[in-house]
Design a protein around this motif. Structure first.
Motif, short mmCIF file in Angstrom:
data_model
loop_
_atom_site.label_atom_id
_atom_site.label_comp_id
_atom_site.label_asym_id
_atom_site.label_seq_id
_atom_site.Cartn_x
_atom_site.Cartn_y
_atom_site.Cartn_z
N TRP A 291 31.24 68.52 43.21
CA TRP A 291 31.08 69.84 43.58
C TRP A 291 31.85 70.81 42.61
O TRP A 291 31.19 71.94 42.55
CB TRP A 291 32.11 69.96 44.80
CG TRP A 291 32.15 71.26 45.48
CD1 TRP A 291 33.47 72.15 45.51
CD2 TRP A 291 31.34 72.38 45.73
NE1 TRP A 291 33.16 73.24 45.95
CE2 TRP A 291 31.82 73.41 46.29
CE3 TRP A 291 29.75 72.25 46.17
CZ2 TRP A 291 31.11 74.71 46.66
CZ3 TRP A 291 28.96 73.30 46.59
CH2 TRP A 291 29.71 74.64 46.92
N GLY A 292 32.98 70.64 42.05
CA GLY A 292 33.66 71.07 40.77
C GLY A 292 32.62 71.23 39.69
O GLY A 292 32.54 72.44 38.98
N ALA A 293 31.80 70.26 39.27
CA ALA A 293 30.94 70.42 38.37
C ALA A 293 29.98 71.35 38.77
O ALA A 293 29.35 72.04 37.72
CB ALA A 293 30.26 68.98 38.11
N ASP B 139 31.33 74.89 38.28
CA ASP B 139 31.38 74.97 36.79
C ASP B 139 30.32 75.55 36.40
O ASP B 139 30.12 76.45 35.42
CB ASP B 139 31.91 73.83 36.17
CG ASP B 139 32.67 74.34 34.72
OD1 ASP B 139 33.32 74.92 34.66
OD2 ASP B 139 31.71 73.57 33.98
N ALA B 140 28.89 74.89 36.78
CA ALA B 140 27.81 75.21 36.22
C ALA B 140 27.31 76.74 36.45
O ALA B 140 26.59 77.26 35.84
CB ALA B 140 26.83 74.20 36.32
N LEU C 276 37.21 70.39 35.95
CA LEU C 276 36.56 70.42 36.89
C LEU C 276 37.44 70.20 38.19
O LEU C 276 36.96 71.11 39.27
CB LEU C 276 35.47 69.12 36.92
CG LEU C 276 34.61 69.27 35.72
CD1 LEU C 276 33.67 67.89 35.71
CD2 LEU C 276 33.72 70.62 35.56
N LEU C 277 38.43 69.57 38.55
CA LEU C 277 39.11 69.62 39.59
C LEU C 277 39.83 70.92 39.66
O LEU C 277 39.90 71.37 41.22
CB LEU C 277 40.38 68.79 39.30
CG LEU C 277 39.92 67.17 39.46
CD1 LEU C 277 41.08 66.00 39.29
CD2 LEU C 277 39.31 66.82 40.66
N ASP C 278 40.15 71.88 38.93
CA ASP C 278 40.69 73.14 39.09
C ASP C 278 39.60 73.88 39.89
O ASP C 278 39.85 74.89 40.28
CB ASP C 278 40.85 73.54 37.82
CG ASP C 278 42.36 73.24 37.20
OD1 ASP C 278 43.09 72.66 38.01
OD2 ASP C 278 42.49 73.26 36.05
N SER D 255 47.45 71.94 44.64
CA SER D 255 47.75 71.58 43.38
C SER D 255 46.70 70.15 43.24
O SER D 255 46.69 69.27 44.00
CB SER D 255 49.18 71.38 42.82
OG SER D 255 49.54 70.40 43.54
N TRP D 256 46.38 69.94 41.88
CA TRP D 256 45.96 68.79 41.41
C TRP D 256 46.70 68.40 40.31
O TRP D 256 47.16 69.30 39.43
CB TRP D 256 44.49 68.83 40.80
CG TRP D 256 43.34 69.05 42.01
CD1 TRP D 256 42.87 70.47 42.18
CD2 TRP D 256 42.81 68.20 42.59
NE1 TRP D 256 41.90 70.26 43.03
CE2 TRP D 256 41.80 68.96 43.50
CE3 TRP D 256 42.85 66.99 42.87
CZ2 TRP D 256 40.79 68.55 44.30
CZ3 TRP D 256 42.07 66.05 43.73
CH2 TRP D 256 41.09 66.94 44.28
#
Length: 245
Positions: free
Chosen positions: A48-50, A53-54, A177-179, A197-198
Motif C-alpha cells: 500500500w505504501g508503494a 508513493d507511485a 515506503l513505510l512512512d 511511528s515506524w
C-alpha cells in the motif's frame, strides 16, 4: 525503473548479497481491526505504501492500472523474494516465479504483538438503496425495514502497544515506503489502526525470523501468501511456519 514487477520475472533472492536483516516496529494510536485473525504480513501494508508513493509521484503506469477484479499487479518492494512449490490448483501464470512452476513471495514475517485488550468496531452498513430504487417499483418499500435495512457490522480488533516484523530488506527504501503507511488493518479508511511511528533497526536475528510466516503447503489450509492479501488469486493451501522470536 518500473514500480511494477513484470509477471514471471521473480527469482529466489534470499541468499543474494546486499540485503540487510532488519526488525520493523510500529506504534499505534488506535485499535487495529482484523487482528488476530489476520496474520498481517509486512508486505501487505508495504505494498500500500508503494502504491501511495507511485500515485504521489504521478507514475502513469500505476495511475492507469485497471481495477483489481481478476488480477492484482505486484509492486516492486525493497525486500528479498523466496520461491517454493505452487499449491494453487489452477494458478494464473502471472502468479508464478520466473521458472513458471514455483510460487514466490516476499521475505518478511507476519506481525508479532502483545494484546492489551480486545475490542470491536461497529460500522454502519448502508442499504443498497441505489440498486433497490433501480430494480423495484414497489410503492411500499422502506429501506429501514426488512433484512436489508441499515445495521451495524461488527469487526474484531485489538488494542496493542506495538507490532514487530522481521525482513531481508533495503532499509532506506523500506523506511520511505513505510512512512507512506498511516494506518494498518481493516477499516483503515475509517481511521482505525492509526500508526504513530515506524522504526527500522538492523537485527541479525531477522535472517531466520523473516520465515515466521505462511508458506505454500500441499496439505495446508486455505491462506494467502503475498500482497494484496485480500485478493483471491493469492489464495492457496498453505501452512504457518511458526518461528519462535
Amino acid at each position: 525503473m518500473s514500480r511494477l514487477l513484470a509477471p514471471g520475472s521473480v527469482t529466489d533472492t534470499v541468499t543474494a548479497p546486499g540485503w540487510t536483516p532488519v526488525r520493523i516496529e510500529a506504534r499505534f494510536a488506535d485499535p487495529v481491526i482484523g487482528l488476530p485473525k489476520d496474520p498481517m504480513h509486512l508486505d501487505g501494508p508495504l505494498a500500500w505504501g508503494a502504491y501511495q508513493d507511485a500515485i504521489t509521484a504521478g507514475d502513469q503506469e500505476t495511475i492507469r492500472l485497471p481495477p483489481m477484479r481478476e488480477w492484482a499487479h505486484d509492486f516492486a518492494l525493497p525486500l528479498a523474494t523466496w520461491t517454493g512449490p505452487c499449491t494453487h490448483p489452477d494458478p494464473d501464470p502471472r502468479l508464478l516465479a520466473a521458472d513458471a512452476t514455483s510460487m514466490w513471495g516476499w521475505a518478511c514475517s507476519r506481525a508479532r504483538y502483545e494484546v492489551a485488550r480486545h475490542t470491536e468496531a461497529q460500522v454502519r452498513r448502508r442499504p443498497p438503496i441505489d440498486q433497490m430504487a433501480r430494480w423495484t417499483s414497489a410503492p411500499r418499500y422502506h429501506p429501514a425495514l426488512g433484512p436489508r435495512r441499515a445495521a451495524n457490522m461488527r469487526h474484531q480488533g485489538v488494542w496493542i502497544h506495538g507490532a514487530r516484523w522481521w525482513a531481508l530488506a533495503e532499509p532506506t527504501r523500506l523506511r520511505q515506503l513505510l512512512d507512506r503507511v498511516t494506518h494498518v488493518g481493516r477499516l483503515a479508511r475509517q481511521g482505525w489502526g492509526r500508526v504513530l511511528s515506524w522504526t527500522v533497526t538492523h537485527d541479525p536475528a531477522a535472517v531466520g525470523l523473516w520465515q515466521d510466516r505462511w508458506f505454500p503447503a500441499v496439505d495446508g489450509s486455505p491462506a494467502t501468501i503475498r500482497a494484496p492479501y485480500h485478493h483471491q488469486s493469492r489464495r492457496m493451501p498453505a501452512q504457518l511456519n511458526d518461528v519462535a522470536a
